[in-house]
Design a protein around this motif. Structure first.
Motif, mmCIF file in Angstrom:
data_model
loop_
_atom_site.group_PDB
_atom_site.id
_atom_site.type_symbol
_atom_site.label_atom_id
_atom_site.label_comp_id
_atom_site.label_asym_id
_atom_site.label_seq_id
_atom_site.Cartn_x
_atom_site.Cartn_y
_atom_site.Cartn_z
ATOM 1 N N SER A 187 0.840 -1.193 0.000
ATOM 2 C CA SER A 187 0.000 0.000 0.000
ATOM 3 C C SER A 187 0.880 1.249 0.000
ATOM 4 N N GLN A 188 0.260 2.407 -0.054
ATOM 5 C CA GLN A 188 0.980 3.666 -0.157
ATOM 6 C C GLN A 188 1.926 3.907 1.013
ATOM 7 N N SER A 324 5.033 -1.672 7.802
ATOM 8 C CA SER A 324 3.625 -1.329 7.656
ATOM 9 C C SER A 324 3.203 -0.586 8.914
ATOM 10 N N GLU A 328 -2.521 -0.130 9.809
ATOM 11 C CA GLU A 328 -2.946 -1.046 8.748
ATOM 12 C C GLU A 328 -2.935 -2.472 9.281
#
Length: 412
Positions: A187-188, A324, A328
Motif C-alpha cells: 500500500s501507499q 507497515s 494497517e
C-alpha cells in the motif's frame, strides 16, 4: 527506451542568483529575477542546496523519473560537512578477488542503465527531488529500520526474515549476493525490500549501509521495484536513502541509485536476479557499490562520513524486510509473497552470498551464520539450499504477510 527524453539546459548567474530554466521538450520555463519567490519557483524542480543550482542537463526515463545531470565535482554528496575538502575517487584502487562468479543457466542476470546513454562525461545522474518528495522522505526516514540489533526490538511495524553472521570478533570488508527480484504488492504507506546490510558499532551508535531492491511508494512515488540504498551513523535515529541527502558519491554517469529494476520474476515463471556487491577500498577505505550483471561501479560512501564503520564491518545481514504502519491490519508480502518451503520458482532467494576477507570474496563460514525471522506465521527464512543452481550458499526467504500480530522471534 524513452522516445522523447527530457533534455534541458540551465544558465546560472551565481552573483545575481538569476536562473533561466529551458526545456527542449516544450515544457514551460521559469525565469528568475533574484527574488526569494523566484528561487522557490525553480527549486521544486531542481536540486537546490547551499551551493546553489548547478545542473547542466537531464534525462526523463520511460518510467517518468527525471534525473538531473550534475557536475560530478558539484554533486549534492559534497555538501556533507565532513566532505568539504573531499577529492572524488573515480574508481576503486582494486577489486576483491572473486567479484565475478559462475554465470547461472537458470536465471537471467539483470543490469540497469538510463535510457539514451544517461549523462555526459563529467556529470552524474541525481534523481530529481521536489519539495513534496523531501517531505515524504523525512516522513519515511522517521520510520525506517528501528535498529539492526533485532532481538532487542519490539516495534510491530517492522518484520524481518534474514541470514546473518554472528561472530562478534570477525572483521568483514564487504559482502555480495545475487538477489532474486520480485515486485511485491504494497500500500501507499508500506514498503517491502530485499537487502544486504553491513554494520558495526553498539545499538545506539550503529553505522550501517544497506543496498538491494525495494518497493516503496511513499519514498519513490510509485510501486516499481527499484535499486535502493540507505546509510546511518547513529543507530537509525537519522539516515539517508540514495542521494536524498549528502553522503553517497555517485561516479557512474549511466546507472544511478533509485533506478527501476526490470523485468521482475514471476511466480513459477521466469526468474531474474540482480547482483549487489559492496566492499571497502583497501587504500582509501571508502565503501564501494558495484551492481548488475556487468559489475558496474555505481559510486561509494566515503570513509569520512562513518565512525565505527570506517575500519570494517562486524556484521553482515542478507535480509528481506517489510514496514507497515500499525494502523494497517494487513502486512505486505515479502519477496515473492510465498514461504521458503515452496522452493525454486515459488519462493524468492538470495544466491551465492559472500563476504570479503583478505581482499577476496569468499563463502561465509557456515558455523557463524544464523537464520532469523520475527513473525514466522507471515514470513520465513530457510537454511542453505541446493535447489538454486551454482556453487555457494543460497537460501529462500519471504512470505505472504497478512494479519501478523505482535513480534514472535524465531531463530535457528
Amino acid at each position: 527506451m524513452s522516445s522523447n527524453p527530457l533534455r534541458y539546459a540551465v544558465t546560472i548567474d551565481t552573483i545575481g542568483r538569476k536562473a533561466l530554466w529551458q526545456l527542449e521538450a516544450g515544457e514551460a520555463g521559469v525565469r528568475g529575477d533574484g527574488s526569494k519567490e523566484a528561487e522557490e519557483a525553480i527549486c521544486p524542480f531542481l536540486i537546490c542546496t547551499k551551493t546553489s543550482l548547478r545542473l547542466v542537463s537531464g534525462v526523463r526515463t520511460e518510467h517518468g523519473d527525471i534525473y538531473d545531470c550534475v557536475d560530478i565535482n558539484k554533486q549534492p554528496a559534497l555538501d556533507h560537512p565532513l566532505l568539504n575538502h573531499h577529492r572524488i575517487q573515480m574508481r576503486p584502487s582494486s577489486f576483491p578477488e572473486g567479484i565475478t562468479r559462475e554465470a547461472s543457466s537458470k536465471e537471467e542476470d539483470l543490469e540497469i542503465e538510463l535510457s539514451n546513454g544517461g549523462c555526459s562525461q563529467g556529470t552524474v545522474p541525481i534523481r530529481r527531488t521536489r519539495k513534496e518528495d523531501l517531505i515524504k522522505a523525512k516522513s519515511f526516514l522517521n520510520k525506517h529500520h528501528p535498529n539492526i540489533h533485532l532481538l532487542t526490538d519490539t516495534d510491530s511495524s517492522f518484520h524481518f526474515a534474514q541470514t546473518l553472521t554472528t561472530s562478534e570478533d570477525t572483521a568483514y570488508y564487504g559482502a555480495q549476493a545475487n538477489i532474486n527480484v520480485y515486485n511485491p504488492s504494497v500500500s501507499q504507506n508500506q514498503y517491502s525490500e530485499a537487502l544486504i546490510w553491513l554494520s558495526n558499532g553498539p545499538p545506539d551508535r550503529t553505522n550501517c549501509i544497506e543496498v538491494g531492491w525495494a518497493v516503496n511508494p511513499q519514498f519513490y512515488g510509485d510501486n516499481l521495484t527499484r535499486l535502493t540504498s540507505y546509510w546511518t551513523v547513529d543507530g537509525f535515529k537519522t539516515g539517508c536513502v540514495d542521494t536524498s541527502c549528502p553522503g553517497f558519491v555517485q561516479t557512474n554517469p549511466k546507472k544511478p541509485l533509485g533506478i527501476p529494476i526490470v523485468p521482475v520474476s514471476t511466480y513459477h515463471g521466469e526468474q531474474y536476479i540482480f547482483k549487489i556487491s559492496v566492499f571497502q577500498d583497501n587504500v582509501s577505505k571508502n565503501w564501494w557499490l558495484v551492481a548488475g550483471r556487468d559489475n558496474a561501479v555505481i559510486g561509494y560512501w566515503p570513509k569520512s562520513i562513518f565512525n565505527t564503520l570506517s575500519s570494517y564491518a562486524s556484521q553482515i545481514v542478507w535480509a528481506g524486510d517489510i514496514y507497515s504502519p500499525t494502523s494497517e491490519l494487513i502486512m505486505p508480502p515479502m519477496g515473492s509473497g510465498h514461504f521458503p518451503n515452496e522452493g525454486y520458482g515459488g519462493a524468492s532467494f538470495f544466491k551465492q552470498i559472500q563476504v570479503v576477507k583478505d581482499n577476496a570474496f569468499v563463502d561465509p563460514d557456515e558455523s557463524t551464520l544464523e537464520t532469523f525471522t520475527d513473525k514466522p506465521n507471515c514470513y520465513g527464512v530457510g537454511g542453505k539450499s541446493n535447489e538454486v543452481h551454482g556453487p555457494g550458499y543460497h537460501f529462500f526467504f519471504g512470505g505472504p504477510g497478512g494479519i501478523c500480530g505482535t513480534r514472535e522471534v524465531q531463530s535457528f
